[in-house]
Design a protein around this motif. Structure first.
Motif, PDB file in Angstrom:
ATOM      1  N   ASN A 181     -31.912  67.265  55.159  1.00 34.16           N
ATOM      2  CA  ASN A 181     -32.382  68.588  54.762  1.00 34.16           C
ATOM      3  C   ASN A 181     -32.474  68.746  53.247  1.00 34.16           C
ATOM      4  O   ASN A 181     -33.307  69.492  52.755  1.00 34.16           O
ATOM      5  CB  ASN A 181     -31.491  69.676  55.359  1.00 34.16           C
ATOM      6  CG  ASN A 181     -32.195  71.006  55.432  1.00 34.16           C
ATOM      7  OD1 ASN A 181     -33.375  71.078  55.767  1.00 34.16           O
ATOM      8  ND2 ASN A 181     -31.497  72.064  55.112  1.00 34.16           N
ATOM      9  N   GLY A 190     -34.578  64.805  51.980  1.00 32.02           N
ATOM     10  CA  GLY A 190     -35.755  64.403  52.733  1.00 32.02           C
ATOM     11  C   GLY A 190     -35.572  63.117  53.517  1.00 32.02           C
ATOM     12  O   GLY A 190     -34.541  62.449  53.437  1.00 32.02           O
ATOM     13  N   TYR A 202     -37.402  62.211  61.100  1.00 31.57           N
ATOM     14  CA  TYR A 202     -37.476  63.313  60.135  1.00 31.57           C
ATOM     15  C   TYR A 202     -38.523  63.024  59.061  1.00 31.57           C
ATOM     16  O   TYR A 202     -39.345  63.879  58.735  1.00 31.57           O
ATOM     17  CB  TYR A 202     -36.101  63.531  59.500  1.00 31.57           C
ATOM     18  CG  TYR A 202     -36.009  64.775  58.672  1.00 31.57           C
ATOM     19  CD1 TYR A 202     -35.673  65.987  59.259  1.00 31.57           C
ATOM     20  CD2 TYR A 202     -36.254  64.752  57.307  1.00 31.57           C
ATOM     21  CE1 TYR A 202     -35.582  67.141  58.504  1.00 31.57           C
ATOM     22  CE2 TYR A 202     -36.163  65.900  56.541  1.00 31.57           C
ATOM     23  CZ  TYR A 202     -35.829  67.094  57.145  1.00 31.57           C
ATOM     24  OH  TYR A 202     -35.749  68.235  56.394  1.00 31.57           O
ATOM     25  N   TRP A 203     -38.507  61.825  58.528  1.00 30.30           N
ATOM     26  CA  TRP A 203     -39.452  61.432  57.479  1.00 30.30           C
ATOM     27  C   TRP A 203     -40.889  61.504  57.992  1.00 30.30           C
ATOM     28  O   TRP A 203     -41.747  62.147  57.392  1.00 30.30           O
ATOM     29  CB  TRP A 203     -39.105  60.032  56.999  1.00 30.30           C
ATOM     30  CG  TRP A 203     -39.887  59.519  55.821  1.00 30.30           C
ATOM     31  CD1 TRP A 203     -40.728  60.225  55.004  1.00 30.30           C
ATOM     32  CD2 TRP A 203     -39.891  58.187  55.317  1.00 30.30           C
ATOM     33  NE1 TRP A 203     -41.246  59.406  54.020  1.00 30.30           N
ATOM     34  CE2 TRP A 203     -40.744  58.151  54.204  1.00 30.30           C
ATOM     35  CE3 TRP A 203     -39.255  57.021  55.703  1.00 30.30           C
ATOM     36  CZ2 TRP A 203     -40.978  56.989  53.470  1.00 30.30           C
ATOM     37  CZ3 TRP A 203     -39.484  55.870  54.967  1.00 30.30           C
ATOM     38  CH2 TRP A 203     -40.332  55.864  53.871  1.00 30.30           C
ATOM     39  N   THR A 205     -41.930  65.226  58.930  1.00 27.70           N
ATOM     40  CA  THR A 205     -42.207  66.126  57.806  1.00 27.70           C
ATOM     41  C   THR A 205     -43.506  65.729  57.099  1.00 27.70           C
ATOM     42  O   THR A 205     -44.187  66.581  56.545  1.00 27.70           O
ATOM     43  CB  THR A 205     -41.052  66.159  56.791  1.00 27.70           C
ATOM     44  OG1 THR A 205     -40.703  64.832  56.397  1.00 27.70           O
ATOM     45  CG2 THR A 205     -39.841  66.866  57.370  1.00 27.70           C
ATOM     46  N   LYS A 206     -43.844  64.448  57.132  1.00 27.20           N
ATOM     47  CA  LYS A 206     -45.133  64.030  56.563  1.00 27.20           C
ATOM     48  C   LYS A 206     -46.289  64.585  57.396  1.00 27.20           C
ATOM     49  O   LYS A 206     -47.314  64.974  56.864  1.00 27.20           O
ATOM     50  CB  LYS A 206     -45.233  62.510  56.484  1.00 27.20           C
ATOM     51  CG  LYS A 206     -44.490  61.926  55.306  1.00 27.20           C
ATOM     52  CD  LYS A 206     -45.024  60.536  55.019  1.00 27.20           C
ATOM     53  CE  LYS A 206     -44.660  60.064  53.662  1.00 27.20           C
ATOM     54  NZ  LYS A 206     -45.382  60.638  52.577  1.00 27.20           N
ATOM     55  N   GLY A 213     -45.140  69.017  57.908  1.00 31.95           N
ATOM     56  CA  GLY A 213     -44.649  69.845  56.807  1.00 31.95           C
ATOM     57  C   GLY A 213     -43.145  70.024  56.863  1.00 31.95           C
ATOM     58  O   GLY A 213     -42.460  69.456  57.710  1.00 31.95           O
ATOM     59  N   ARG A 214     -42.642  70.846  55.935  1.00 34.04           N
ATOM     60  CA  ARG A 214     -41.189  71.021  55.807  1.00 34.04           C
ATOM     61  C   ARG A 214     -40.732  72.452  56.095  1.00 34.04           C
ATOM     62  O   ARG A 214     -39.732  72.903  55.550  1.00 34.04           O
ATOM     63  CB  ARG A 214     -40.739  70.602  54.409  1.00 34.04           C
ATOM     64  CG  ARG A 214     -40.778  69.096  54.195  1.00 34.04           C
ATOM     65  CD  ARG A 214     -40.129  68.660  52.905  1.00 34.04           C
ATOM     66  NE  ARG A 214     -38.821  69.216  52.641  1.00 34.04           N
ATOM     67  CZ  ARG A 214     -37.668  68.683  53.031  1.00 34.04           C
ATOM     68  NH1 ARG A 214     -37.659  67.567  53.714  1.00 34.04           N
ATOM     69  NH2 ARG A 214     -36.530  69.251  52.723  1.00 34.04           N
ATOM     70  N   SER A 215     -41.446  73.157  56.933  1.00 29.69           N
ATOM     71  CA  SER A 215     -40.979  74.506  57.268  1.00 29.69           C
ATOM     72  C   SER A 215     -39.666  74.395  58.036  1.00 29.69           C
ATOM     73  O   SER A 215     -39.361  73.362  58.642  1.00 29.69           O
ATOM     74  CB  SER A 215     -42.019  75.243  58.104  1.00 29.69           C
ATOM     75  OG  SER A 215     -42.115  74.677  59.396  1.00 29.69           O
ATOM     76  N   ARG A 251     -38.278  71.339  60.503  1.00 31.70           N
ATOM     77  CA  ARG A 251     -37.105  70.545  60.153  1.00 31.70           C
ATOM     78  C   ARG A 251     -36.050  70.596  61.261  1.00 31.70           C
ATOM     79  O   ARG A 251     -35.458  69.578  61.616  1.00 31.70           O
ATOM     80  CB  ARG A 251     -36.516  70.999  58.823  1.00 31.70           C
ATOM     81  CG  ARG A 251     -37.382  70.586  57.641  1.00 31.70           C
ATOM     82  CD  ARG A 251     -36.800  71.011  56.315  1.00 31.70           C
ATOM     83  NE  ARG A 251     -37.022  72.452  56.142  1.00 31.70           N
ATOM     84  CZ  ARG A 251     -36.138  73.301  55.675  1.00 31.70           C
ATOM     85  NH1 ARG A 251     -34.942  72.891  55.299  1.00 31.70           N
ATOM     86  NH2 ARG A 251     -36.424  74.578  55.542  1.00 31.70           N
ATOM     87  N   GLU A 294     -29.354  74.989  52.812  1.00 28.31           N
ATOM     88  CA  GLU A 294     -30.343  75.977  52.368  1.00 28.31           C
ATOM     89  C   GLU A 294     -29.798  76.754  51.165  1.00 28.31           C
ATOM     90  O   GLU A 294     -30.528  77.049  50.222  1.00 28.31           O
ATOM     91  CB  GLU A 294     -30.725  76.932  53.505  1.00 28.31           C
ATOM     92  CG  GLU A 294     -31.562  76.286  54.602  1.00 28.31           C
ATOM     93  CD  GLU A 294     -32.886  75.728  54.102  1.00 28.31           C
ATOM     94  OE1 GLU A 294     -33.636  76.442  53.408  1.00 28.31           O
ATOM     95  OE2 GLU A 294     -33.172  74.554  54.408  1.00 28.31           O
ATOM     96  N   LYS A 304     -29.822  74.405  48.114  1.00 29.28           N
ATOM     97  CA  LYS A 304     -31.173  74.220  47.570  1.00 29.28           C
ATOM     98  C   LYS A 304     -31.645  75.444  46.794  1.00 29.28           C
ATOM     99  O   LYS A 304     -32.395  75.312  45.843  1.00 29.28           O
ATOM    100  CB  LYS A 304     -32.168  73.877  48.687  1.00 29.28           C
ATOM    101  CG  LYS A 304     -31.938  72.480  49.248  1.00 29.28           C
ATOM    102  CD  LYS A 304     -33.019  71.987  50.180  1.00 29.28           C
ATOM    103  CE  LYS A 304     -33.376  72.891  51.312  1.00 29.28           C
ATOM    104  NZ  LYS A 304     -34.300  72.282  52.280  1.00 29.28           N
TER     105      LYS A 304
END
Length: 190
Positions: free
Chosen positions: A56, A59, A109-110, A113-114, A117-119, A123, A182, A185
């Motif tokens: 998270n 990435g 995950y990698w 997200t590619k 996306g990373r919403s 995730r 979260e 970040k």
């Protein structure tokens, strides 16, 4: 004659910041694996919490390298696995598939997200799918390890021993990892 030239996207090198964060999350995975509560065949640890945090925050690519370095450190003899164990025997043993399953979690995950996306919902879904793959791969490995030694073990019985008791804890770890990372970040330049 018409020929097309395909241009291969160059590999992006790691930045100093990425290397430091990757090392930091490798250390977090190691520390979280040492904190263990023995429950049956597999100890309850915070490894999945640390992997969720790594994915998270840094990435899939960097999280994958954190997991790979963690596994490598354990294989070469540093006591970073559960119960302060080390060596390739831990990975090749019956419960090693769950550790190797962390690689699958990071790859899912990698890649996810590619693609998507990373919403936050993406995730969360990718971490859940990765965890399911980790459970599945680890359980298959566990069954193979037991049956190889001459003992009887079915997939269903292995799920009862190695997965079902840990699902509630892993759900809590996923939620805690999301809440904590979260907030991190928001306040850190990550």
């Amino acid at each position: 004659m018409n020929s097309t030239v395909s241009v291969k996207e160059p590999h992006r090198p790691f930045t100093t910041k990425e290397l430091v964060l990757t090392a930091m999350f490798t250390a977090l995975i190691a520390v979280c694996s040492i904190i263990s509560i023995p429950i049956g065949e597999i100890s309850f640890t915070l490894q999945t919490f640390a992997v969720f945090c790594a994915l998270n925050v840094i990435g899939g690519r960097n999280g994958l390298f954190s997991v790979l370095v963690y596994i490598l450190l354990g294989c070469v003899g540093l006591p970073v696995f559960s119960k302060m164990q080390s060596g390739a025997g831990v990975i090749t043993g019956p419960t090693g598939g769950y550790i190797l399953g962390f690689v699958l979690m990071a790859l899912v995950y990698w890649g996810g997200t590619k693609l998507f996306g990373r919403s936050l919902p993406v995730r969360v879904a990718l971490m859940v799918v990765g965890l399911i793959l980790c459970y599945t791969f680890g359980t298959i490995w566990f069954v193979f390890g037991y049956t190889k030694s001459g003992s009887d073990m079915t997939f269903i019985h292995a799920m009862e021993l190695c997965v079902l008791p840990y699902i509630p804890g892993d759900v809590v770890k996923l939620i805690l990892a999301l809440v904590i990372t979260e907030r991190i970040k928001k306040h850190a330049d990550i």
